[in-house]
Each structure stands twice: as C-alpha cells, then as structure tokens.
Design a protein around this motif. Structure first.
Motif, PDB file in Angstrom:
ATOM      1  N   VAL A 196      10.120   3.126  -1.366  1.00 49.27           N
ATOM      2  CA  VAL A 196       9.112   3.408  -0.346  1.00 49.27           C
ATOM      3  C   VAL A 196       8.179   4.481  -0.921  1.00 49.27           C
ATOM      4  CG1 VAL A 196       8.686   4.422   1.923  1.00 49.27           C
ATOM      5  CG2 VAL A 196      10.599   2.826   1.591  1.00 49.27           C
ATOM      6  N   PRO A 197       6.882   4.214  -0.962  1.00 49.51           N
ATOM      7  CA  PRO A 197       5.938   5.189  -1.523  1.00 49.51           C
ATOM      8  C   PRO A 197       5.317   6.056  -0.434  1.00 49.51           C
ATOM      9  CG  PRO A 197       4.817   3.117  -1.197  1.00 49.51           C
ATOM     10  CD  PRO A 197       6.217   2.928  -0.652  1.00 49.51           C
ATOM     11  N   SER A 249       0.837  -1.187   0.000  1.00 48.13           N
ATOM     12  CA  SER A 249       0.000   0.000   0.000  1.00 48.13           C
ATOM     13  C   SER A 249       0.879   1.246   0.000  1.00 48.13           C
ATOM     14  CB  SER A 249      -0.907   0.022   1.234  1.00 48.13           C
ATOM     15  OG  SER A 249      -1.537   1.299   1.355  1.00 48.13           O
ATOM     16  N   PRO A 250       0.539   2.221  -0.834  1.00 47.67           N
ATOM     17  CA  PRO A 250       1.320   3.462  -0.845  1.00 47.67           C
ATOM     18  C   PRO A 250       0.909   4.433   0.253  1.00 47.67           C
ATOM     19  CG  PRO A 250      -0.388   3.593  -2.501  1.00 47.67           C
ATOM     20  CD  PRO A 250      -0.489   2.215  -1.886  1.00 47.67           C
ATOM     21  N   TYR A 251      -0.108   4.050   1.020  1.00 50.24           N
ATOM     22  CA  TYR A 251      -0.588   4.940   2.076  1.00 50.24           C
ATOM     23  C   TYR A 251       0.272   4.766   3.327  1.00 50.24           C
ATOM     24  CZ  TYR A 251      -4.478   5.889  -1.018  1.00 50.24           C
ATOM     25  OH  TYR A 251      -5.227   6.278  -2.100  1.00 50.24           O
ATOM     26  N   PRO A 306      -0.006   0.681  -8.571  1.00 51.35           N
ATOM     27  CA  PRO A 306      -0.209  -0.776  -8.571  1.00 51.35           C
ATOM     28  C   PRO A 306       0.531  -1.473  -9.712  1.00 51.35           C
ATOM     29  CG  PRO A 306      -2.280   0.335  -8.103  1.00 51.35           C
ATOM     30  CD  PRO A 306      -1.305   1.398  -8.514  1.00 51.35           C
ATOM     31  N   SER A 307       0.442  -0.908 -10.917  1.00 48.73           N
ATOM     32  CA  SER A 307       1.160  -1.543 -12.032  1.00 48.73           C
ATOM     33  C   SER A 307       2.659  -1.314 -11.906  1.00 48.73           C
ATOM     34  CB  SER A 307       0.655  -0.995 -13.369  1.00 48.73           C
ATOM     35  OG  SER A 307       0.920   0.386 -13.498  1.00 48.73           O
ATOM     36  N   GLY A 308       3.048  -0.148 -11.395  1.00 42.79           N
ATOM     37  CA  GLY A 308       4.469   0.166 -11.275  1.00 42.79           C
ATOM     38  C   GLY A 308       5.203  -0.793 -10.368  1.00 42.79           C
ATOM     39  N   GLN A 309       4.622  -1.085  -9.200  1.00 43.79           N
ATOM     40  CA  GLN A 309       5.311  -1.993  -8.289  1.00 43.79           C
ATOM     41  C   GLN A 309       5.289  -3.429  -8.824  1.00 43.79           C
ATOM     42  OE1 GLN A 309       3.637  -2.649  -4.418  1.00 43.79           O
ATOM     43  NE2 GLN A 309       1.522  -2.334  -5.086  1.00 43.79           N
ATOM     44  N   ASP A 310       4.227  -3.789  -9.546  1.00 43.31           N
ATOM     45  CA  ASP A 310       4.144  -5.117 -10.156  1.00 43.31           C
ATOM     46  C   ASP A 310       5.227  -5.264 -11.226  1.00 43.31           C
ATOM     47  OD1 ASP A 310       3.343  -7.626 -10.958  1.00 43.31           O
ATOM     48  OD2 ASP A 310       1.238  -7.078 -11.304  1.00 43.31           O
ATOM     49  N   HIS A 345      -1.908   8.722  -8.779  1.00 41.14           N
ATOM     50  CA  HIS A 345      -0.963   7.635  -9.030  1.00 41.14           C
ATOM     51  C   HIS A 345      -1.221   6.447  -8.103  1.00 41.14           C
ATOM     52  CE1 HIS A 345       1.217   9.615 -12.071  1.00 41.14           C
ATOM     53  NE2 HIS A 345       1.918  10.434 -11.322  1.00 41.14           N
ATOM     54  N   ALA A 346      -1.691   6.735  -6.901  1.00 39.79           N
ATOM     55  CA  ALA A 346      -1.938   5.657  -5.930  1.00 39.79           C
ATOM     56  C   ALA A 346      -2.946   4.655  -6.469  1.00 39.79           C
ATOM     57  CB  ALA A 346      -2.422   6.238  -4.606  1.00 39.79           C
ATOM     58  N   GLU A 347      -3.939   5.156  -7.182  1.00 44.69           N
ATOM     59  CA  GLU A 347      -4.977   4.286  -7.716  1.00 44.69           C
ATOM     60  C   GLU A 347      -4.685   3.858  -9.155  1.00 44.69           C
ATOM     61  OE1 GLU A 347      -7.005   3.412  -5.439  1.00 44.69           O
ATOM     62  OE2 GLU A 347      -6.330   4.973  -4.042  1.00 44.69           O
TER      63      GLU A 347
END
Length: 551
Positions: A300-301, A5-7, A284-288, A278-280
C-alpha cells in the motif's frame, strides 16, 4: 491489476477519518496481510540526514501505531540504501553530535578517492565509524531514537552480503528479458544488451553498469561477467578502470528500479510512504516490476508532500537544513511529532523564526484533548484522536508555559526566579506536582535557545541583580515614576505599551528616548523586546521597583 495511484489520502472512496493514519490502516487491512505487518521506509546516504527525512520515519510510525492499536503485530523497518554509489561530493556533512561541517573540515580525500564506490566501502571522513554509510546510518538511528520511533534499521549492503536479496536477484536475472521489456517502458537507455545488475569492480571498488554475460549455473547462485566502464553522474562522468572480471550475486546490487520492489518482496512490505518525487518516478515502474516481473503485489503506497524550511526547499549544498537534534534543543519531542501528525497530503513550511506558532498550536490541541477549551467538532475530533499518539502518556496535570512567556523567563539564568515569576503570573498552580513543574520549566531553556538562534526580540539578558549605570534628566525620571504607578495598579500588556507612549508625550520626553531608558534599566542596552509585553510578564513588584530605580 491496473496501475495503482499512490495518492492514497486523496482517494474519493476512502472513508473519512479524523486522523489520516486511520485511512491508511484501513487500506492495509483490506488486503488481509499476514503478520507481522511490515511498514517500511528508506533513504540513500547522499547528504545530511535532516529534518525532512523524518517524514519517512514518522509517517510510517503513525500507521504502525494505529495498526498495533487495532491488535496487529507490526514490524517497522528502515533501509539505509548504503550500497548505492557515491556520485558526487556533498558540500556539507554532519558529525555524530549533529554539527554541520564543510567538506574542507574533514578528510574529503576519503570521499574524493571513492566516487562511484558503495557508501559502505568508503572510509568515514570523520574517522569515527566503520564507513561513510555506517556514519550516516548512526545519525538516522539517533534521529529515530530522539523522536521515540522504534525502527529496525537495515543495511542494504548487509542484505546483499548476507544473501537475503540473492534469491530475488537471481529471479530477476533469470527473467531478464521480461525485466528488460518492463523497464524499457520507463527508461530510454534500456537496450537489448541491458542486464539488471550492477557488479562492484574487484579492481577499483566502483560500481559498474556493464555486464557482458550471465551464468546462473556457476557457483552457488550464479555469476556475472563485467567490464568496469564509466558511470554517468549527473553533469559529470566517473571513470571506470576497464577491469574485466566476474562477480557473484552478492558482489553488486540491483539497479534502484528493481531494488525497491526486491526489498518489498524480501522484507514482505505491506505499507511504505514516500515523497512525491517517487510518485512520479520510481513508483509507476516499481509496481509494474513487482506485478509483471516478480509476480507480487506492491505494498500500500502513500505519497506525502514535502515541507519547506523557512519557505525554501531543504538543501544540504545551500546550507538550508536543520537536524532533528537541533530542533529538539528548541522544543519538546511531542511538539515535533505533532508537526508530522498533521495531514501529509498538504505542503507545509517548518519555520524556526515562527516556532512559537507551532508550539502554541500544539498547546491548543493538548488543551482541547483535556476539555480545557472549546473547539469545533472537527478540531475536537482531531485532538482526541491524534494527541495520544504524539505524547508518551496523556497526563492532565502537565503544565505548558506559553512559549513566548518561557522566552521572557529565559532572559534570566536564575531557576528559582523563573519558577517564582511563572507562579506569580498564574502559569504554575500551587498544587502542581513536582514532575509537572520540572517539565514546564524545561521549556524555558528551549525557548531561550530559540531566541538566541533567531536573535529575536527575546534575545536579551535581564539585569536583575543590580541597576545598570544610567543617567536620566528630570522629565524622564518623572515619566518613569508615573509609568511605575500605572503598572503597579495592574494593566494588560497592550495597555502598558500604549501608556509608555502617552507617558512620554505628557512629560515631553522623546518616545524613542523613553523606550531606550526602559531598555537601559532592564537590559543595560538601547533596545530589547516589546517593552509593554515584557513589563507585563515579569513580576510586577520588581518592575515597579526598577522603574523607580529602587533595586
């Protein structure tokens, strides 16, 4: 590793700190990163670089400073994603002086003829920089300098052309089957012909998304064959020229969802803040892609909430923007830095109309830091931790004139009179060092600019040198004499405001007419600021003499 989670700031397991940047620094340190630790931000030059974009600069800066405080070497980089294609014409642009201009006031043809081309291949419509991309980057650099954030500004175009992104681009193309499988989870348009590379057409200069073949054994690093086809750009289509050609891996770019992780790998990024869009979307695709295509760990986001301007989203097309240079004409850099030091997880509004409240808030934090006023435990902990990060150097001898009082002083052009009134009202001590006095009086010009920009109750010019022409009846003159006696005796602003009403009633003078008489004497106008507050803040001797029409 499972999806992250980037939060970051909302994690329940995060240690609670007075300053959010400490919590982020904890997470960075947990990974035991190699040094220098790299903090990154970035932006695509698609519109006016406004105050909202400073999120990327200052959120990263505070984390970088905390890590430096802990003894780490830190590199703060900021990418101008200037190889992105221009997809539509902006309605508003910005010159290097920070002035907003309409598209019709510049060489709009330079942009219109280059839809679909990279920003760094488009002539600067102002004619002052090497390209539109360079123009934009200059404004970003100026904004960072204005708030004293030492970034290393990197051009994406340079990263491609210098070969910095060549190895990772080649790796993605070598593993394009896997790249295709991963991206297909996030984008419906990915099919069996999809190739994650966008060449620049050698014929028309536009970016195309149609790669017909890949030959990684050709040349030094490989080439792709392409056809220049149409590009979807929101509600319109940018036509390709149909040219068929060959491009090296330096003559194009990765699609954004691959380019962002490629930047992480190439630059060794350890931490990057970004907006909730970007969080939504890209995260998600970037970290994948980072883990399952590039085989690296994403940084670390940290998601930050956007803030609004006067309650509305920032919008270049709607004209709802303000630049850093504009804001710094209204307040000190440290006040602006303080605004961004507050919790990024909370949405806030930046209001020019209510800028006095932000300045008062900063002044309170400053006073708490120097133990000049009492505060609760949380507020004190925040002030003690954050204040040294937002000022160049904490100095107890500094002087802050209350912002609205500074606006009152801005009603006169006489610098000596401004200082005289400030001293008489107790805002400048007799033993104040000269640097502190100069710093305090600088706020007067800022507050004056604020009054003029907002056309608020302080946007008036005090007629100090001579009494404006006037003609009052006997009852009004007697009421003014009585009000002068009341003020001479010494009273608070609210008491003076109330007495204006009572004095008018006692002399059977229309209250509105009595206020108008006061405005005429002091401003040669029929309206002005809240009169009681104004009369209480200006030097008493002058106020009494003017009410008696003596000078």
């Amino acid at each position: 590793m499972s999806e992250e989670s980037p939060y970051t700031l909302q994690r329940e397991d995060a240690e609670r700190h007075a300053f959010w940047a400490d919590a982020v620094a904890d997470r960075v340190e947990e990974r035991n990163p190699e040094e220098p630790i790299v903090v990154k931000g970035g932006i695509s030059p698609s519109g006016v670089p406004h105050l909202g974009n400073v999120n990327e600069l200052l959120r990263g800066y505070f984390v970088a400073e905390v890590l430096r405080e802990r003894g780490h070497e830190v590199r703060q980089v900021f990418t101008a994603d200037d190889r992105d294609p221009l997809r539509k014409l902006p309605r508003t642009l910005c010159d290097l002086d920070g002035d907003l201009v309409d598209l019709g006031d510049v060489d709009a043809g330079a942009l219109g003829r280059n839809l679909g081309a990279p920003y760094t291949d488009i002539p600067d419509p102002f004619g002052c920089c090497d390209s539109y991309g360079d123009h934009f980057a200059t404004i970003i650099q100026d904004s960072a300098d204005a708030v004293d954030v030492p970034i290393e500004l990197l051009s994406n175009t340079d990263l491609y052309e210098n070969g910095d992104l060549e190895d990772v681009t080649r790796f993605v193309l070598e593993n394009r089957e896997r790249a295709r499988e991963v991206l297909a989870e996030y984008q419906d348009k990915v099919d069996s012909d999809y190739v994650p590379f966008n060449p620049i057409c050698a014929e028309c200069g536009k970016i195309t998304e149609t790669v017909t073949s890949v030959d990684l054994d050709a040349g030094e690093a490989g080439t792709v064959d392409y056809t220049c086809t149409d590009m979807d750009a929101g509600d319109r289509t940018i036509e390709g020229c149909g040219h068929e050609g060959t491009a090296t891996l330096r003559e194009g770019k990765l699609p954004w969802r691959f380019e962002w992780p490629a930047q992480w790998q190439t630059l060794g990024v350890d931490f990057e803040p970004f907006g909730k869009d970007h969080a939504e979307g890209s995260w998600p695709s970037g970290q994948d892609i980072a883990r399952n295509v590039l085989e690296i760990e994403p940084p670390v986001p940290m998601v930050y909430e956007w803030f609004t301007l006067e309650g509305e989203p920032f919008s270049s097309s709607e004209g709802n923007v303000i630049l850093v240079s504009d804001v710094l004409e209204l307040l000190e850099p440290e006040v602006l830095r303080y605004f961004f030091a507050k919790d990024p997880a909370k949405a806030r509004d930046f209001s020019i109309e209510r800028l006095d409240q932000l300045v008062d808030e900063f002044d309170r934090v400053e006073a708490i830091y120097f133990d000049e006023i009492d505060a609760d435990e949380d507020e004190t902990a925040f002030a003690k931790r954050v204040y040294p990060f937002v000022v160049e150097e904490p100095r107890a001898e500094r002087i802050r004139l209350p912002y609205t009082f500074a606006a009152v002083l801005g009603m006169t052009d006489d610098p000596d009179l401004r200082e005289e009134i400030a001293r008489r009202e107790g805002h400048i001590p007799d033993d104040a060092p000269e640097w502190a006095v100069e710093g305090a009086l600088e706020r007067v010009e800022q507050a004056r600019n604020w009054a003029r920009r907002t056309e608020n109750e302080f946007d008036y010019e005090l007629k100090r040198s001579e009494i404006p022409d006037h003609e009052f009846d006997a009852a009004t003159e007697e009421a003014l004499e009585e009000l002068a006696d009341f003020i001479e005796a010494g009273h608070e602003p609210d008491e003076i405001q109330g007495e204006i009403y009572e004095t008018a009633r006692r002399h059977d003078v229309d209250v509105g007419d009595f206020f108008t008489a006061g405005y005429r004497l002091f401003f040669d106008d029929e309206q002005g600021p809240k009169l009681g507050s104004f009369l209480a803040k200006v030097d008493r001797e002058f106020v009494v003499a003017r009410l008696r029409r003596e000078r």
